[in-house]
Scaffold this motif. Structure first.
Motif, short mmCIF file in Angstrom:
data_model
loop_
_atom_site.label_atom_id
_atom_site.label_comp_id
_atom_site.label_asym_id
_atom_site.label_seq_id
_atom_site.Cartn_x
_atom_site.Cartn_y
_atom_site.Cartn_z
N VAL A 119 -36.84 -15.72 22.53
CA VAL A 119 -37.06 -16.91 21.72
C VAL A 119 -37.16 -16.50 20.25
N ASP A 120 -36.33 -17.11 19.40
CA ASP A 120 -36.30 -16.80 17.97
C ASP A 120 -36.44 -18.08 17.15
N LEU A 121 -36.99 -17.93 15.96
CA LEU A 121 -36.93 -18.98 14.96
C LEU A 121 -35.88 -18.56 13.93
N VAL A 122 -34.91 -19.47 13.65
CA VAL A 122 -33.83 -19.16 12.71
C VAL A 122 -34.01 -20.02 11.47
N ALA A 123 -34.18 -19.36 10.33
CA ALA A 123 -34.39 -20.05 9.06
C ALA A 123 -33.08 -20.67 8.57
N PRO A 124 -33.16 -21.59 7.59
CA PRO A 124 -31.95 -22.24 7.07
C PRO A 124 -30.89 -21.26 6.58
#
Length: 679
Positions: free
Chosen positions: A615-620
């Motif tokens: 699970v990753d958070l991808v920034a703009p």
């Protein structure tokens, strides 16, 4: 078929790990001639819930037996209603009932006549007999299991003996021949052998190592330890009244008013029952460790307090609810720094500590150990992984509850575990519930790998949750002890009182939890219990949720800090099995400058065997922040957590994505939602 690495259980279900692994047992005190004169503690006056009908009924052993018989008579019909297969059968293990007549029946399952490990479930029925809910340890379908083994039992026994030798056992053969079972605790059902090996562990604690071996491949699937470490002139509680039996010039430490609980002297032995404490004057011990009766008095007293607490507060008569007393053994071994509970003998055992001068027989140690028995008789939380941490925490939680209930001037209630026995020799307790990390090893909050550490340390977040729910966050003093409890999200928690917190945990333990319950499921179970007791929109339910958020399990009700700005996507996104990554996006607008250094990311993913997921958070701008790595050993279900990301180098406005990829076959699920909270 996934080859699952062994999830090794800790050496014992004890109060302490590492240098001295302590499991808790019972205490006693001096006795009077008549056991019915015992007045160990006043009945707890817990604040009444909004729905008192949801409290446990005070069942007599005969009433409980009648409920079990009724459930047993109707188990075939229950199996049909649940849609179980033709080869599945239900076996009634326990029944508890609420005051409003709701009955919670706990079942084990068999498949083709074989026990199903991890197949337990709880069915809740109204007074009218309508099924309200079903809680299963495993949601996997139990079918198409080939019950013909390719591996011989001897192979399973050899593997178990090797595992036991690593724990110090010198046993040359298994305690019982390997038995065929169906292993359902980690997803797809597998034909397996369960082997139990005895002997002694490295520190002298009895060994009851359970090893589960795949009967098709010979691979080790799991292992856990079955030993869970856990007028009287006492060493720790002063002069107390004991329940004894006898008259004239012959008395014994036999509490006829509490199921016939007996306390024995092992006299430095490590096997057998020992010798029942007998005396001519019904006065036991002199308050010093040099008198053999002193430890017996402490143990006997602790057992009585624990019996009374469960009976008077939760309506449970005895460890199993059947009115039968366990028994205690003191003076185990020589310089033995531990205590432990064993289901196999239904007994508590206590060492005398370093130099044989600090018996492990304080009130909280006694209550801790006996609570291992309560857990074994109810949820049966497997003593490994996250469920093992919750098992240990349950014993710590009720150890604190019993100690406060005892109202003993010499051993006042506190949120410190084992503070009287001074295992380390520096006056410090074994564990701290307000800030578990103060012991140097326990964890304050949940994280994705917590199921891989010793259960005495993975219990920390649940202990912390109980403290926060009871007393709230921040600095305060209780019974002369100073506490200062933080939260993982930096937001405050307001406590609802220890009595309410204990009622909620007990109801969840006995009616919601099962053998594989993890932290996320414990949150769900306690919220459900609080809702039944106090109402869906009550302050108590909100406090339960806030306390969980305070240890990084789930989000705050209403999105956390009221002053924060929340961006959320609740659209369901299916996650392909062992396939390409998928995303759920939120469009952040109206934020000036960069994102914060403590960006809150709330993740809600429904998926069996969550270790499969990355699970990753991808920034703009495409920058990736890993929230949860792949873990082949994390067999628990679902990812429901709040992560904190230092995103201060990112422009806040734009499209932020939660990216999820399943990296292994056979388990599936979906993104249920995610949100970002900008302070």
């Amino acid at each position: 078929m996934r080859s699952t690495p062994s999830r090794r259980a800790t050496a014992t279900g004890a109060l302490i790990a590492a240098a001295a692994m302590l499991a808790v047992g019972v205490q006693s005190g001096a006795a009077t001639a008549a056991p019915d004169t015992f007045r160990a503690a006043p009945k707890a006056q817990a604040a009444g819930p909004a729905n008192p009908g949801a409290l446990p009924a005070d069942l007599t052993p005969a009433q409980r037996t009648a409920l079990i018989r009724a459930a047993d008579a109707g188990k075939a019909e229950t199996a049909r209603e649940l849609g179980l297969g033709a080869q599945e059968k239900l076996v009634v293990r326990d029944v508890v009932q609420d005051r409003d007549g709701t009955t919670h029946t706990r079942y084990e399952r068999t498949y083709a006549g074989l026990p199903v490990l991890g197949g337990d479930l709880v069915v809740a029925e109204t007074r009218a007999g309508k099924t309200e809910s079903v809680s299963k340890a495993s949601r996997a379908v139990l079918k198409n299991v080939d019950v013909t083994a390719d591996v011989a039992p001897a192979g399973a026994e050899k593997q178990a003996l090797t595992a036991a030798r690593a724990e110090g056992s010198k046993a040359a053969k298994a305690t019982n021949a390997p038995r065929k079972v169906v292993w359902l605790a980690q997803g797809k059902p597998v034909l397996a052998y369960e082997t139990v090996v005895g002997g002694l562990q490295h520190d002298g604690t009895p060994n009851e190592l359970h090893v589960v071996t795949d009967a098709t491949t010979g691979a080790k699937l799991y292992e856990w330890q079955g030993v869970q470490e856990g007028t009287g002139n006492t060493q720790y509680s002063g002069q107390v009244t004991l329940g004894t039996s006898g008259s004239g010039s012959s008395y014994t430490l036999t509490d006829t008013g509490r199921g016939g609980h007996k306390t024995y002297n092992l006299n430095r032995g490590t096997s057998g029952t020992g010798t029942l404490f007998t005396g001519p004057d019904d006065v036991w011990g002199d308050g010093t460790p040099g008198n053999a009766e002193t430890a017996g008095a402490d143990a006997h007293y602790g057992a009585a307090l624990t019996w009374d607490y469960y009976k008077n507060v939760h309506g449970r008569t005895g460890i199993r609810g059947d009115g039968v007393g366990a028994y205690s053994r003191v003076h185990y071994g020589n310089n033995y720094v531990n205590a432990f509970w064993q289901d196999s003998c239904f007994c508590m055992t206590y060492g005398d500590g370093s130099g044989n001068s600090k018996p492990l027989t304080s009130i909280d140690v006694a209550a801790h150990e006996m609570t291992h028995g309560v857990t074994a008789a109810t949820a049966k939380l497997v003593y490994s992984g996250e469920s093992g941490g919750l098992n240990e925490a349950t014993s710590d939680i009720f150890a604190a509850a019993v100690e406060f209930y005892a109202n003993n001037a010499q051993d006042k209630g506190d949120y410190l575990v084992g503070e009287k026995i001074d295992i380390r020799g520096d006056g410090s307790p074994l564990r701290y519930m307000d800030k578990p990390s103060k012991d140097g090893a326990s964890k304050d909050a949940w994280y994705s790998g917590i199921g891989n550490i010793d259960v005495h340390y993975s219990s920390g977040p649940a202990n912390h949750w109980f403290y926060l729910l009871s007393e709230g966050s921040g600095a305060k003093t209780v019974n002369g002890v100073n506490y200062d409890s933080p939260t993982s999200d930096g937001l405050p928690v307001t406590g609802i009182g220890r009595d309410k917190a204990a009622l909620i945990w007990f109801k969840a333990l006995t009616t919601k939890f099962n053998s594989t319950t993890n932290y996320a499921a414990a949150r769900t179970g306690t919220v459900a219990a609080a809702t039944e007791l106090y109402g869906a929109n009550s302050a108590e339910v909100k406090a339960v949720e806030n306390a969980w958020a305070g240890i990084n399990v789930g989000a705050r009700p209403g999105g956390g800090d009221p002053g924060g700005k929340v961006f959320e996507n609740t659209a369901r996104v299916n996650i392909p099995d062992n396939g390409a990554a998928v995303t759920s996006a939120v469009n952040v607008t109206g934020i000036t400058g960069n994102a914060p250094s403590a960006l809150k990311v709330d993740v809600d993913i429904v998926h069996t065997y969550r270790g499969d997921l990355v699970v990753d958070l991808v920034a703009p701008d495409g920058s990736v922040y890993n929230l949860k790595p792949y873990s082949s050993s994390d067999s628990a279900d679902n990812v429901k957590a709040t992560y904190t990301v230092n995103a201060s180098s990112e422009v806040a406005n734009g499209s932020w994505k939660l990216r999820v990829q399943d990296k292994a076959a056979q388990d599936t699920g979906y993104i249920n939602g995610f949100k970002l909270t900008f302070p």
